[in-house]
Design a protein around this motif. Structure first.
Motif, PDB file in Angstrom:
ATOM      1  N   TYR A   1     -19.379  53.081  -2.215  1.00  0.00           N
ATOM      2  CA  TYR A   1     -18.065  53.073  -1.565  1.00  0.00           C
ATOM      3  C   TYR A   1     -16.983  53.746  -2.400  1.00  0.00           C
ATOM      4  N   GLU A   2     -17.042  53.546  -3.729  1.00  0.00           N
ATOM      5  CA  GLU A   2     -15.998  54.114  -4.588  1.00  0.00           C
ATOM      6  C   GLU A   2     -16.430  55.409  -5.263  1.00  0.00           C
ATOM      7  N   GLY A   3     -17.731  55.522  -5.574  1.00  0.00           N
ATOM      8  CA  GLY A   3     -18.218  56.709  -6.281  1.00  0.00           C
ATOM      9  C   GLY A   3     -18.748  57.791  -5.363  1.00  0.00           C
ATOM     10  N   GLY A   4     -18.907  57.453  -4.076  1.00  0.00           N
ATOM     11  CA  GLY A   4     -19.399  58.448  -3.120  1.00  0.00           C
ATOM     12  C   GLY A   4     -20.866  58.808  -3.300  1.00  0.00           C
ATOM     13  N   ILE A   5     -21.610  57.945  -3.973  1.00  0.00           N
ATOM     14  CA  ILE A   5     -23.019  58.246  -4.266  1.00  0.00           C
ATOM     15  C   ILE A   5     -23.900  57.902  -3.060  1.00  0.00           C
ATOM     16  N   THR A   6     -24.741  58.870  -2.683  1.00  0.00           N
ATOM     17  CA  THR A   6     -25.662  58.648  -1.560  1.00  0.00           C
ATOM     18  C   THR A   6     -27.124  58.741  -2.002  1.00  0.00           C
ATOM     19  N   ASP A   7     -27.369  59.098  -3.271  1.00  0.00           N
ATOM     20  CA  ASP A   7     -28.743  59.175  -3.796  1.00  0.00           C
ATOM     21  C   ASP A   7     -29.350  57.765  -3.759  1.00  0.00           C
ATOM     22  N   ILE A   8     -30.328  57.593  -2.870  1.00  0.00           N
ATOM     23  CA  ILE A   8     -30.912  56.276  -2.638  1.00  0.00           C
ATOM     24  C   ILE A   8     -31.558  55.690  -3.898  1.00  0.00           C
ATOM     25  N   THR A   9     -32.125  56.542  -4.739  1.00  0.00           N
ATOM     26  CA  THR A   9     -32.783  56.018  -5.952  1.00  0.00           C
ATOM     27  C   THR A   9     -31.744  55.420  -6.912  1.00  0.00           C
ATOM     28  N   VAL A  10     -30.547  55.998  -6.938  1.00  0.00           N
ATOM     29  CA  VAL A  10     -29.478  55.456  -7.794  1.00  0.00           C
ATOM     30  C   VAL A  10     -29.005  54.106  -7.243  1.00  0.00           C
ATOM     31  N   LEU A  11     -28.835  54.026  -5.927  1.00  0.00           N
ATOM     32  CA  LEU A  11     -28.398  52.758  -5.312  1.00  0.00           C
ATOM     33  C   LEU A  11     -29.464  51.674  -5.501  1.00  0.00           C
ATOM     34  N   GLN A  12     -30.734  52.059  -5.387  1.00  0.00           N
ATOM     35  CA  GLN A  12     -31.819  51.086  -5.630  1.00  0.00           C
ATOM     36  C   GLN A  12     -31.819  50.633  -7.089  1.00  0.00           C
ATOM     37  N   ALA A  13     -31.688  51.579  -8.000  1.00  0.00           N
ATOM     38  CA  ALA A  13     -31.672  51.222  -9.428  1.00  0.00           C
ATOM     39  C   ALA A  13     -30.498  50.297  -9.740  1.00  0.00           C
ATOM     40  N   ALA A  14     -29.357  50.524  -9.077  1.00  0.00           N
ATOM     41  CA  ALA A  14     -28.203  49.637  -9.272  1.00  0.00           C
ATOM     42  C   ALA A  14     -28.534  48.213  -8.829  1.00  0.00           C
ATOM     43  N   LEU A  15     -29.171  48.094  -7.680  1.00  0.00           N
ATOM     44  CA  LEU A  15     -29.536  46.760  -7.174  1.00  0.00           C
ATOM     45  C   LEU A  15     -30.519  46.059  -8.105  1.00  0.00           C
ATOM     46  N   LEU A  16     -31.366  46.854  -8.777  1.00  0.00           N
ATOM     47  CA  LEU A  16     -32.440  46.292  -9.614  1.00  0.00           C
ATOM     48  C   LEU A  16     -32.094  46.284 -11.101  1.00  0.00           C
ATOM     49  N   HIS A  17     -30.868  46.761 -11.473  1.00  0.00           N
ATOM     50  CA  HIS A  17     -30.634  47.134 -12.870  1.00  0.00           C
ATOM     51  C   HIS A  17     -30.756  45.992 -13.870  1.00  0.00           C
ATOM     52  N   ASP A  18     -30.554  44.739 -13.452  1.00  0.00           N
ATOM     53  CA  ASP A  18     -30.679  43.622 -14.400  1.00  0.00           C
ATOM     54  C   ASP A  18     -31.965  42.810 -14.194  1.00  0.00           C
ATOM     55  N   THR A  19     -32.885  43.265 -13.337  1.00  0.00           N
ATOM     56  CA  THR A  19     -34.084  42.447 -13.056  1.00  0.00           C
ATOM     57  C   THR A  19     -35.017  42.345 -14.263  1.00  0.00           C
ATOM     58  N   VAL A  20     -35.191  43.442 -14.997  1.00  0.00           N
ATOM     59  CA  VAL A  20     -36.110  43.391 -16.140  1.00  0.00           C
ATOM     60  C   VAL A  20     -35.456  42.658 -17.318  1.00  0.00           C
ATOM     61  N   GLU A  21     -34.161  42.960 -17.542  1.00  0.00           N
ATOM     62  CA  GLU A  21     -33.437  42.334 -18.656  1.00  0.00           C
ATOM     63  C   GLU A  21     -33.301  40.822 -18.476  1.00  0.00           C
ATOM     64  N   ASP A  22     -33.117  40.376 -17.254  1.00  0.00           N
ATOM     65  CA  ASP A  22     -32.735  38.973 -17.028  1.00  0.00           C
ATOM     66  C   ASP A  22     -33.707  38.135 -16.210  1.00  0.00           C
ATOM     67  N   THR A  23     -34.843  38.716 -15.732  1.00  0.00           N
ATOM     68  CA  THR A  23     -35.824  37.925 -14.970  1.00  0.00           C
ATOM     69  C   THR A  23     -37.236  38.289 -15.455  1.00  0.00           C
ATOM     70  N   ASP A  24     -38.260  37.758 -14.789  1.00  0.00           N
ATOM     71  CA  ASP A  24     -39.648  38.013 -15.222  1.00  0.00           C
ATOM     72  C   ASP A  24     -40.195  39.356 -14.732  1.00  0.00           C
ATOM     73  N   THR A  25     -39.353  40.197 -14.178  1.00  0.00           N
ATOM     74  CA  THR A  25     -39.788  41.490 -13.625  1.00  0.00           C
ATOM     75  C   THR A  25     -40.185  42.455 -14.743  1.00  0.00           C
ATOM     76  N   SER A  26     -41.265  43.246 -14.509  1.00  0.00           N
ATOM     77  CA  SER A  26     -41.667  44.274 -15.483  1.00  0.00           C
ATOM     78  C   SER A  26     -41.407  45.668 -14.907  1.00  0.00           C
ATOM     79  N   PHE A  27     -41.342  46.663 -15.795  1.00  0.00           N
ATOM     80  CA  PHE A  27     -41.161  48.047 -15.331  1.00  0.00           C
ATOM     81  C   PHE A  27     -42.346  48.481 -14.477  1.00  0.00           C
ATOM     82  N   LEU A  28     -43.559  48.019 -14.846  1.00  0.00           N
ATOM     83  CA  LEU A  28     -44.757  48.377 -14.069  1.00  0.00           C
ATOM     84  C   LEU A  28     -44.644  47.867 -12.636  1.00  0.00           C
ATOM     85  N   GLU A  29     -44.101  46.644 -12.504  1.00  0.00           N
ATOM     86  CA  GLU A  29     -43.899  46.075 -11.167  1.00  0.00           C
ATOM     87  C   GLU A  29     -42.895  46.917 -10.368  1.00  0.00           C
ATOM     88  N   LEU A  30     -41.794  47.287 -11.001  1.00  0.00           N
ATOM     89  CA  LEU A  30     -40.794  48.122 -10.311  1.00  0.00           C
ATOM     90  C   LEU A  30     -41.402  49.465  -9.910  1.00  0.00           C
TER      91      LEU A  30
END
Ligand SMILES: Nc1nc2c(ncn2[C@@H]2O[C@H](COP(=O)(O)OP(=O)(O)O)[C@@H](OP(=O)(O)OP(=O)(O)O)[C@H]2O)c(=O)[nH]1
Ligand SMILES: [Mn+2]
Length: 179
Positions: free
Chosen positions: A45-74
């Motif tokens: 909304y503010e940055g005008g970004i439409t690259d879906i991989t960036v929006l997905q990475a934003a949604l997932l950005h703290d999953t590995v740092e703060d939950t049991d998620t692994s990079f292999l799983e992502l």
């Protein structure tokens, strides 16, 4: 229906499940998932970004740092690009807090454009959150130190997204931080 809409909803659902027991550090104990959703919204909304991989990475950005998620799983669920962006913005929790903070400053200029976007939006969200309400146990000095450190990181992200950078520099100015 647009496949990207389906993919984004899959991603936000995955992140919500992963963060389901976590709360923010504010006095209202806001659900943690508000943060990754808000970071993705800032990019869109503010940055005008439409690259879906960036929006997905934003949604997932703290999953590995703060939950049991692994990079292999992502990687298995969302593909190599999304997993790589999340990896670039993930701190190594095995290191001391001081080392992690220092490494963010050093690594920021060398991140990919996509990771730099997520980092800008993450910092913008967190700084606004600090202005909105002080996390439990944080002194005014700790809040100010977070702004000062964030300014160092953001300096290394220059030239990535004008709209987001202008909003960040305005926040630093309001705190009297030279950039
Ligand atoms: N401002 C704010 N931050 C909160 C709140 N609840 C949780 N956080 C998270 O705390 C982190 C910032 O706090 P710090 O004390 O600097 O970091 P720490 O988590 O490593 O201890 C951010 O992590 P991060 O997103 O991984 O970003 P980063 O700062 O580590 O890059 C932020 O998302 C809250 O209520 N307000
Ligand atoms: Mn974050």
């Amino acid at each position: 229906m647009n496949l990207e809409i389906i993919l984004l909803l899959e991603t936000v659902n995955f992140a919500a499940e992963k963060h389901k027991t976590q709360r923010r550090k504010d006095t209202e104990a806001t659900p943690y998932i508000n943060h990754p959703i808000g970071v993705a919204r800032i990019l869109s909304y503010e940055g005008g970004i439409t690259d879906i991989t960036v929006l997905q990475a934003a949604l997932l950005h703290d999953t590995v740092e703060d939950t049991d998620t692994s990079f292999l799983e992502l990687e298995a669920v969302f593909g190599a690009t999304v997993a790589r962006i999340v990896q670039e913005v993930t701190d190594d929790k095995a290191l001391s807090k001081q080392e992690r903070k220092q490494l963010q400053v050093e690594h920021a200029p060398h991140c990919s454009h996509q990771a730099k976007l997520v980092k800008l939006a993450d910092k913008l969200y967190n700084l606004r959150d600090l202005n909105r309400c002080t996390p439990s146990g944080w002194t005014p000095q700790r809040v100010q130190e977070y702004f000062t450190w964030a300014a160092q990181v953001v300096k290394g992200l220059r030239g990535t997204n004008t709209a987001l950078e202008e909003k960040l520099y305005q926040l630093f100015k309001e705190r009297g931080i030279e950039t």
